[in-house]
Design a protein around this motif. Structure first.
Motif, PDB file in Angstrom:
ATOM      1  N   MET A 251      45.624 -59.192  41.566  1.00  0.00           N
ATOM      2  CA  MET A 251      46.970 -59.230  40.995  1.00  0.00           C
ATOM      3  C   MET A 251      47.648 -60.581  41.231  1.00  0.00           C
ATOM      4  O   MET A 251      48.374 -61.081  40.388  1.00  0.00           O
ATOM      5  CB  MET A 251      47.823 -58.107  41.600  1.00  0.00           C
ATOM      6  CG  MET A 251      49.235 -58.036  41.035  1.00  0.00           C
ATOM      7  SD  MET A 251      49.274 -57.819  39.239  1.00  0.00           S
ATOM      8  CE  MET A 251      48.658 -56.142  39.111  1.00  0.00           C
ATOM      9  N   SER A 252      47.400 -61.193  42.403  1.00  0.00           N
ATOM     10  CA  SER A 252      48.043 -62.479  42.686  1.00  0.00           C
ATOM     11  C   SER A 252      47.561 -63.564  41.724  1.00  0.00           C
ATOM     12  O   SER A 252      48.362 -64.397  41.266  1.00  0.00           O
ATOM     13  CB  SER A 252      47.791 -62.902  44.130  1.00  0.00           C
ATOM     14  OG  SER A 252      46.411 -63.095  44.368  1.00  0.00           O
ATOM     15  N   THR A 253      46.267 -63.566  41.393  1.00  0.00           N
ATOM     16  CA  THR A 253      45.761 -64.569  40.456  1.00  0.00           C
ATOM     17  C   THR A 253      46.288 -64.310  39.049  1.00  0.00           C
ATOM     18  O   THR A 253      46.612 -65.246  38.317  1.00  0.00           O
ATOM     19  CB  THR A 253      44.226 -64.595  40.452  1.00  0.00           C
ATOM     20  OG1 THR A 253      43.719 -63.284  40.209  1.00  0.00           O
ATOM     21  CG2 THR A 253      43.691 -65.109  41.769  1.00  0.00           C
ATOM     22  N   PHE A 254      46.375 -63.027  38.661  1.00  0.00           N
ATOM     23  CA  PHE A 254      46.949 -62.692  37.355  1.00  0.00           C
ATOM     24  C   PHE A 254      48.381 -63.196  37.258  1.00  0.00           C
ATOM     25  O   PHE A 254      48.767 -63.847  36.278  1.00  0.00           O
ATOM     26  CB  PHE A 254      46.899 -61.175  37.127  1.00  0.00           C
ATOM     27  CG  PHE A 254      47.479 -60.739  35.804  1.00  0.00           C
ATOM     28  CD1 PHE A 254      46.661 -60.605  34.686  1.00  0.00           C
ATOM     29  CD2 PHE A 254      48.834 -60.464  35.668  1.00  0.00           C
ATOM     30  CE1 PHE A 254      47.186 -60.211  33.461  1.00  0.00           C
ATOM     31  CE2 PHE A 254      49.367 -60.067  34.451  1.00  0.00           C
ATOM     32  CZ  PHE A 254      48.539 -59.939  33.347  1.00  0.00           C
ATOM     33  N   LEU A 255      49.184 -62.917  38.270  1.00  0.00           N
ATOM     34  CA  LEU A 255      50.578 -63.342  38.257  1.00  0.00           C
ATOM     35  C   LEU A 255      50.695 -64.866  38.273  1.00  0.00           C
ATOM     36  O   LEU A 255      51.593 -65.432  37.629  1.00  0.00           O
ATOM     37  CB  LEU A 255      51.320 -62.746  39.454  1.00  0.00           C
ATOM     38  CG  LEU A 255      51.619 -61.249  39.367  1.00  0.00           C
ATOM     39  CD1 LEU A 255      52.223 -60.761  40.683  1.00  0.00           C
ATOM     40  CD2 LEU A 255      52.555 -60.951  38.208  1.00  0.00           C
ATOM     41  N   ALA A 256      49.803 -65.528  39.004  1.00  0.00           N
ATOM     42  CA  ALA A 256      49.840 -66.990  39.048  1.00  0.00           C
ATOM     43  C   ALA A 256      49.567 -67.581  37.669  1.00  0.00           C
ATOM     44  O   ALA A 256      50.271 -68.508  37.232  1.00  0.00           O
ATOM     45  CB  ALA A 256      48.821 -67.504  40.059  1.00  0.00           C
ATOM     46  N   GLU A 257      48.559 -67.065  36.975  1.00  0.00           N
ATOM     47  CA  GLU A 257      48.260 -67.559  35.640  1.00  0.00           C
ATOM     48  C   GLU A 257      49.367 -67.187  34.649  1.00  0.00           C
ATOM     49  O   GLU A 257      49.729 -67.970  33.772  1.00  0.00           O
ATOM     50  CB  GLU A 257      46.912 -67.009  35.161  1.00  0.00           C
ATOM     51  CG  GLU A 257      45.721 -67.673  35.810  1.00  0.00           C
ATOM     52  CD  GLU A 257      45.586 -69.140  35.462  1.00  0.00           C
ATOM     53  OE1 GLU A 257      45.423 -69.467  34.263  1.00  0.00           O
ATOM     54  OE2 GLU A 257      45.650 -69.980  36.376  1.00  0.00           O
ATOM     55  N   PHE A 258      49.903 -65.985  34.789  1.00  0.00           N
ATOM     56  CA  PHE A 258      50.981 -65.515  33.906  1.00  0.00           C
ATOM     57  C   PHE A 258      52.244 -66.355  34.090  1.00  0.00           C
ATOM     58  O   PHE A 258      52.788 -66.915  33.126  1.00  0.00           O
ATOM     59  CB  PHE A 258      51.262 -64.040  34.201  1.00  0.00           C
ATOM     60  CG  PHE A 258      52.480 -63.489  33.523  1.00  0.00           C
ATOM     61  CD1 PHE A 258      52.490 -63.264  32.158  1.00  0.00           C
ATOM     62  CD2 PHE A 258      53.619 -63.182  34.248  1.00  0.00           C
ATOM     63  CE1 PHE A 258      53.624 -62.752  31.520  1.00  0.00           C
ATOM     64  CE2 PHE A 258      54.753 -62.670  33.636  1.00  0.00           C
ATOM     65  CZ  PHE A 258      54.754 -62.451  32.259  1.00  0.00           C
ATOM     66  N   LEU A 259      52.702 -66.481  35.318  1.00  0.00           N
ATOM     67  CA  LEU A 259      53.937 -67.221  35.586  1.00  0.00           C
ATOM     68  C   LEU A 259      53.745 -68.715  35.387  1.00  0.00           C
ATOM     69  O   LEU A 259      54.651 -69.409  34.894  1.00  0.00           O
ATOM     70  CB  LEU A 259      54.421 -66.929  36.997  1.00  0.00           C
ATOM     71  CG  LEU A 259      54.860 -65.479  37.262  1.00  0.00           C
ATOM     72  CD1 LEU A 259      55.172 -65.280  38.737  1.00  0.00           C
ATOM     73  CD2 LEU A 259      56.067 -65.116  36.399  1.00  0.00           C
ATOM     74  N   GLY A 260      52.572 -69.227  35.772  1.00  0.00           N
ATOM     75  CA  GLY A 260      52.311 -70.651  35.588  1.00  0.00           C
ATOM     76  C   GLY A 260      52.298 -71.043  34.127  1.00  0.00           C
ATOM     77  O   GLY A 260      52.872 -72.074  33.738  1.00  0.00           O
ATOM     78  N   THR A 261      51.667 -70.227  33.289  1.00  0.00           N
ATOM     79  CA  THR A 261      51.645 -70.519  31.856  1.00  0.00           C
ATOM     80  C   THR A 261      53.034 -70.377  31.258  1.00  0.00           C
ATOM     81  O   THR A 261      53.438 -71.167  30.388  1.00  0.00           O
ATOM     82  CB  THR A 261      50.654 -69.594  31.123  1.00  0.00           C
ATOM     83  OG1 THR A 261      49.385 -69.648  31.769  1.00  0.00           O
ATOM     84  CG2 THR A 261      50.490 -70.023  29.672  1.00  0.00           C
TER      85      THR A 261
ATOM     86  N   TYR B 263      42.159 -63.589  33.090  1.00  0.00           N
ATOM     87  CA  TYR B 263      42.833 -64.892  33.028  1.00  0.00           C
ATOM     88  C   TYR B 263      43.415 -65.143  31.643  1.00  0.00           C
ATOM     89  O   TYR B 263      44.567 -65.582  31.500  1.00  0.00           O
ATOM     90  CB  TYR B 263      41.856 -66.010  33.396  1.00  0.00           C
ATOM     91  CG  TYR B 263      41.915 -66.424  34.850  1.00  0.00           C
ATOM     92  CD1 TYR B 263      42.148 -67.743  35.210  1.00  0.00           C
ATOM     93  CD2 TYR B 263      41.739 -65.496  35.869  1.00  0.00           C
ATOM     94  CE1 TYR B 263      42.193 -68.134  36.539  1.00  0.00           C
ATOM     95  CE2 TYR B 263      41.785 -65.867  37.198  1.00  0.00           C
ATOM     96  CZ  TYR B 263      42.016 -67.183  37.531  1.00  0.00           C
ATOM     97  OH  TYR B 263      42.069 -67.564  38.853  1.00  0.00           O
ATOM     98  N   ILE B 264      42.632 -64.873  30.598  1.00  0.00           N
ATOM     99  CA  ILE B 264      43.100 -65.163  29.239  1.00  0.00           C
ATOM    100  C   ILE B 264      44.259 -64.255  28.851  1.00  0.00           C
ATOM    101  O   ILE B 264      45.229 -64.702  28.224  1.00  0.00           O
ATOM    102  CB  ILE B 264      41.936 -65.049  28.235  1.00  0.00           C
ATOM    103  CG1 ILE B 264      40.920 -66.169  28.491  1.00  0.00           C
ATOM    104  CG2 ILE B 264      42.447 -65.109  26.797  1.00  0.00           C
ATOM    105  CD1 ILE B 264      39.702 -66.125  27.589  1.00  0.00           C
ATOM    106  N   ILE B 265      44.208 -62.992  29.241  1.00  0.00           N
ATOM    107  CA  ILE B 265      45.332 -62.085  28.976  1.00  0.00           C
ATOM    108  C   ILE B 265      46.592 -62.590  29.675  1.00  0.00           C
ATOM    109  O   ILE B 265      47.682 -62.627  29.087  1.00  0.00           O
ATOM    110  CB  ILE B 265      44.986 -60.651  29.421  1.00  0.00           C
ATOM    111  CG1 ILE B 265      43.912 -60.058  28.509  1.00  0.00           C
ATOM    112  CG2 ILE B 265      46.235 -59.772  29.415  1.00  0.00           C
ATOM    113  CD1 ILE B 265      43.327 -58.761  29.014  1.00  0.00           C
ATOM    114  N   ALA B 266      46.463 -62.995  30.930  1.00  0.00           N
ATOM    115  CA  ALA B 266      47.614 -63.520  31.673  1.00  0.00           C
ATOM    116  C   ALA B 266      48.172 -64.769  31.005  1.00  0.00           C
ATOM    117  O   ALA B 266      49.396 -64.934  30.888  1.00  0.00           O
ATOM    118  CB  ALA B 266      47.205 -63.821  33.119  1.00  0.00           C
TER     119      ALA B 266
END
Length: 234
Positions: free
Chosen positions: A1-11, A85-88
């Motif tokens: 979940m942390s990596t998903f949120l990082a990619e989501f918020l970072g993008t 990653y791509i979904i995020a």
């Protein structure tokens, strides 16, 4: 979940700042109106570097399906994590575009140019040429991925690499960005284009879907080829 949120918020942050500078320069009655290409290229460079500083230690700061797929193609990233990653990245890009819309809310109705409004979300060609536009996005992303892999392979002082990543984005924009607006990132283009399609932007025109496949397919191809060639050399 942390990596998903990082990619989501970072993008999302990347798009808010990157498309934000385009809106600042393009929309009527903005204080940055007509700031020019150098302002846009500089804004985009910093828009990439800042979320890399924040989220790089968590997810590797891909923020770009072309980067994710390129790394997976040479074994630097697990294929099992690619869909997440791509979904995020896509969801983050849509959120970032919606935030740009909200941030410049009074300016859309003050701007008559439909192309300028679309340009605050998605890229488009200066001259329509399927072959030429594809080559431009392919080469721009090739340089991006090849440079990112080289940066990752280079010993640097702690904290320096995000600045170097920003410099890569800056030079791509200044030198290779003219033909297509250098999407070099499928999520960066497709996510905001989707947002443009559903947001209630006054007199917005169409979302130019006939062009939309090029900034998706060409960056993926360019990134994978860059990774494969880099892997052969190093």
């Amino acid at each position: 979940m942390s990596t998903f949120l990082a990619e989501f918020l970072g993008t999302a942050l990347l798009i808010l700042l990157g498309n934000g500078v385009v809106a600042n320069v393009s929309l009527n009655k903005s204080k940055g109106k007509d700031g020019g290409w150098i302002v846009i290229a500089t804004g985009w460079a910093l828009a990439v570097a800042i979320p890399v500083y924040i989220f790089g230690p968590i997810s590797g700061a891909h923020f770009n399906p072309a980067v994710t797929l390129a790394n997976a193609s040479i074994g630097n990233f697990a294929w099992a994590d690619v869909p997440m990653y791509i979904i995020a990245q896509m969801l983050g890009a849509i959120l970032g575009a919606c935030l740009v819309y909200l941030h410049y809310l009074p300016h859309w109705k003050e701007t008559d140019d439909k192309g300028a409004k679309l340009g605050c979300f998605a890229t488009g060609p200066a001259i329509e040429s399927t072959t030429g536009n594809f080559i431009s996005e392919f080469l721009g992303t090739f340089v991006l991925v090849f440079a990112l892999l080289g940066i990752g392979n280079t010993v640097m002082v702690d904290g320096l690499s995000p600045i170097v990543v920003g410099l890569v984005i800056w030079v791509i924009g200044l030198t290779l960005g003219g033909p297509t607006g250098y999407a070099i990132n499928p999520a960066r283009d497709l996510g905001p284009r989707i947002a443009h399609a559903f947001l209630p932007i006054p007199n917005k025109g169409d979302s130019n879907w006939k062009y939309a496949w090029i900034p998706v397919v060409a960056p993926i191809c360019g990134g994978i080829v860059a990774a494969l060639i880099f892997n052969l050399i190093f």
